[in-house]
Design an enzyme around this catalytic site. Structure first.
Site, PDB file in Angstrom:
ATOM      1  N   HIS A   1     -11.087  -5.943  -2.112  1.00  0.00           N
ATOM      2  CA  HIS A   1     -12.161  -5.749  -1.140  1.00  0.00           C
ATOM      3  C   HIS A   1     -13.316  -5.052  -1.856  1.00  0.00           C
ATOM      4  CE1 HIS A   1      -9.499  -6.844   2.158  1.00  0.00           C
ATOM      5  NE2 HIS A   1      -8.619  -5.944   1.741  1.00  0.00           N
TER       6      HIS A   1
ATOM      7  N   ASN B   1       1.857  -5.244  -3.118  1.00  0.00           N
ATOM      8  CA  ASN B   1       0.451  -5.498  -2.773  1.00  0.00           C
ATOM      9  C   ASN B   1      -0.264  -4.178  -2.498  1.00  0.00           C
ATOM     10  OD1 ASN B   1      -1.651  -7.499  -2.036  1.00  0.00           O
ATOM     11  ND2 ASN B   1      -1.454  -6.622   0.015  1.00  0.00           N
TER      12      ASN B   1
ATOM     13  N   GLU C   1       0.807  -1.223   0.000  1.00  0.00           N
ATOM     14  CA  GLU C   1       0.000   0.000   0.000  1.00  0.00           C
ATOM     15  C   GLU C   1       0.844   1.279   0.000  1.00  0.00           C
ATOM     16  OE1 GLU C   1      -2.693  -0.367   3.304  1.00  0.00           O
ATOM     17  OE2 GLU C   1      -3.578  -2.213   2.541  1.00  0.00           O
TER      18      GLU C   1
ATOM     19  N   ASP D   1     -12.585 -10.219  -0.233  1.00  0.00           N
ATOM     20  CA  ASP D   1     -13.860 -10.352   0.465  1.00  0.00           C
ATOM     21  C   ASP D   1     -14.871  -9.443  -0.226  1.00  0.00           C
ATOM     22  OD1 ASP D   1     -13.069  -7.861   1.461  1.00  0.00           O
ATOM     23  OD2 ASP D   1     -12.884  -8.532   3.526  1.00  0.00           O
TER      24      ASP D   1
ATOM     25  N   GLU E   1      -6.532 -10.587  -0.806  1.00  0.00           N
ATOM     26  CA  GLU E   1      -7.322 -10.295   0.391  1.00  0.00           C
ATOM     27  C   GLU E   1      -8.812 -10.248   0.056  1.00  0.00           C
ATOM     28  OE1 GLU E   1      -5.882  -6.898   2.569  1.00  0.00           O
ATOM     29  OE2 GLU E   1      -3.785  -7.336   2.080  1.00  0.00           O
TER      30      GLU E   1
END
Length: 460
Positions: free
Chosen positions: A252, A216, A173, A283, A281
Site C-alpha cells: 500500500h 502476509n 500482520e 494500491d 494488496e
C-alpha cells in the site's frame, strides 16, 4: 493511520478490503456500452488484458473482490475481462466464517470462489489467523481452548476449500511496526506465545497439502526492521523444515510512503530463501503520470524476480477502495481505465487498452462527466502506447440534433455537417510511453442523449 513512514491499515479498512479476437471485441463492447465508456486505438486489433498479459509472463494478475458487488454489471464485467485471480476481501476472515464457535458459514466466500472457478480464475485465500476481525468469543478463550479453536478454524476452512485455493495467507500482520522487530500483541501471541505462527503453518499443511502457505504483512516492502523480522522468521522456518511456501507483500503506497528504492532487492532476498513472493494488496494513491510510473515500477520489480508469482490489486474500482479519496486503483469510479492501467499493461508486455495491439501508437478512452437536463460533458483520455508520441488526432461524432457547444484542452476543427469534430492537441501533444492527457467538450442534448462516437486515435 498513515504516517510519513508507514501505512497501517486501520480496523475500519478491513470491511472494505478485505480469447480470441472476435470474442474479446464483443465482450469489451458489452462492457463499454454498459459503463458509457468507449475506447478506440490506432489499430483495429483487440487489446490484451491484465490477466492475459501476466499469464504470458507466467504470473497471475488478480483483484480483491467483494461478494456483494458481483451483481453490479460493470464490476463483474471488469473483473471477468481483466483479471485471472481473485482474493475475497472479507468473506474468508474469521468473523465471516466462524462468528459462533464451531458453526461455519461459507455462503459469501463460496459465491466468490464459484464465480472465479466458473471463469477459470485462481483464488487466493485471505486470511486464517489475524488479530483483527475476530469474533468476540475468540479473545475470551483460555490458552488450551484458543489453541484448539485456532487449529480447528484453520482445518475446517482449508478443508472446505481444499483444491480450490492456490495460496493461503495463513498468518497475517503478526509483527509490530517500528524498530523492535517484535510480534504485535494479539490473543494468539499473548496466550500461545511466538510459536503460534509455526503451529498455524503446520496445521495448514495438514489441512491442504497442495495449497501454497504464505505469511502476509504490510510495511515490509523495503528492507527495514519489520521486513528483517519477517525475513528472519522465514529463514528460520526454512532451516527447520517448517512448511512455508510464500511471503505476501501488501504494498500500500502513497506520496508519504512511496515504492521503496530497494523494493526489488527486498523481494529478491526473500525469494533467495526458497519461497515465492507475491504482491498481495497493491494500491497506490495518486493520479496521472506519477501514479502510473509507480505502478509500472512495481510490476517491473515483480517481473525481475523469477519467484514473484503474481500481483493482486486491492479492489477493482476507486469507488470501492478502502481509501477512495486517494483514487489508488487502476479503474476510476466509472470503470474507466486510468493511466496507471496502461502503465501496468505496458510493463507486462501487453498492449495499450481498448482495442490496441502491442505497440499501438495511442488510445482514446471516452467517459461521460457532468450531466444536466439540457447538456453533458464528455472527457476523452489519450494514452501513448509503448513509444513516445509528439502529436495525436481523435474524431468525435455527435448525433443530430446534438451540438458541441464548448471544448477545452484541445484544438477542434469541424466537417461541413457540424457533427464531426476532429480534436488535436493544444500544447499537450507530446506524451512519453504510457503517459496520458485528456480533452473535454460540452454536448447540448437538444432532446438526444446518445453518447458520442469516438474515432481511432492516430499519432506521430
Amino acid at each position: 493511520m498513515v504516517t510519513p513512514t508507514s501505512i497501517d491499515p486501520p480496523p475500519e479498512r478491513r470491511p472494505l478490503r478485505s480469447r480470441r479476437r472476435t470474442a474479446l471485441a464483443l465482450g469489451m463492447a458489452g462492457l463499454l456500452a454498459a459503463t458509457g465508456v468507449t475506447a478506440l486505438a490506432g489499430t483495429a486489433e483487440a487489446a490484451s488484458t491484465l490477466g492475459a498479459a501476466a499469464a504470458e509472463k507466467g504470473r497471475y494478475f488478480g483483484a480483491a473482490v467483494a461478494a456483494n458487488r458481483l451483481g453490479e454489471a460493470p464490476y463483474a464485467s471488469t473483473l471477468n475481462t481483466e483479471f485471472n485471480s481473485v482474493t475475497p476481501e472479507n468473506e474468508m476472515k474469521w468473523d465471516a466464517t466462524e462468528r459462533t464457535r464451531g458453526t461455519f458459514t461459507f455462503g459469501s466466500a463460496d459465491q466468490i470462489v464459484n464465480h472465479a472457478q466458473s471463469r477459470g480464475m485462481k483464488v487466493r485465500g485471505h486470511t486464517l489467523v489475524w488479530h483483527s476481525q475476530l469474533p468476540g468469543w475468540v479473545a475470551g478463550l483460555g490458552t488450551a481452548d484458543l489453541r484448539s479453536a485456532m487449529n480447528n478454524h484453520i482445518t475446517q476452512v482449508m478443508r472446505h476449500y481444499r483444491g480450490k485455493i492456490h495460496s493461503w495467507d495463513v498468518v497475517n500482520e503478526a509483527f509490530q511496526d517500528g524498530s523492535s522487530g517484535a510480534l504485535r500483541s494479539s490473543p494468539f501471541r499473548d496466550k500461545l506465545g511466538s510459536g503460534f505462527i509455526e503451529e498455524a503453518f503446520r496445521t495448514a499443511r495438514a489441512a491442504d497439502p497442495a495449497a501454497k502457505l504464505c505469511y502476509n504483512d504490510y510495511n515490509t516492502d523495503g528492507i527495514n526492521a519489520k521486513s528483517n523480522a519477517v525475513y528472519n522468521l522465514v529463514r528460520d522456518f526454512k532451516s527447520r523444515g517448517v512448511p512455508i511456501d510464500c511471503v505476501g507483500f501488501q504494498s500500500h503506497f502513497n506520496s508519504a510512503s512511496p515504492v521503496p528504492s530497494d523494493y526489488r532487492a527486498n523481494l529478491q532476498r526473500f525469494a533467495d530463501l526458497g519461497v515465492d513472493v507475491q504482491i498481495t494488496e497493491l494500491d497506490i494513491e495518486g493520479s496521472g503520470t506519477a501514479q502510473a510510473n509507480s505502478y509500472g515500477n512495481v510490476v517491473r520489480a515483480c517481473l525481475a524476480v523469477s519467484r514473484c508469482t503474481g500481483i493482486t490489486v486491492w479492489g477493482v474500482t476507486d469507488k470501492y477502495s478502502w481509501r477512495p479519496s486517494g483514487t489508488p486503483l487502476l479503474f476510476d469510479g466509472n470503470y474507466n481505465k486510468k493511466p496507471a492501467y496502461h502503465a501496468v499493461l505496458t510493463a507486462l508486455g501487453g498492449s495499450s487498452s481498448g482495442g490496441g495491439t502491442p505497440g499501438a501508437a495511442c488510445t482514446a478512452v471516452y467517459g461521460k462527466a457532468e450531466e444536466w437536463s439540457d447538456r453533458f460533458n464528455g472527457k476523452v483520455t489519450i494514452t501513448a502506447g509503448s513509444s513516445a508520441i509528439s502529436n495525436w488526432t481523435v474524431a468525435v461524432t455527435v448525433t443530430p440534433p446534438q451540438k458541441v457547444s464548448a471544448t477545452w484542452n484541445g484544438t477542434p476543427t469541424w466537417d461541413s455537417s457540424g457533427n464531426v469534430m476532429t480534436m488535436r492537441p493544444n500544447g499537450n501533444g507530446s506524451l512519453a510511453a504510457g503517459a496520458s492527457t485528456s480533452f473535454g467538450f460540452t454536448v447540448m442534448k437538444n432532446g438526444a442523449t446518445t453518447a458520442p462516437v469516438i474515432g481511432s486515435c492516430t499519432a506521430s
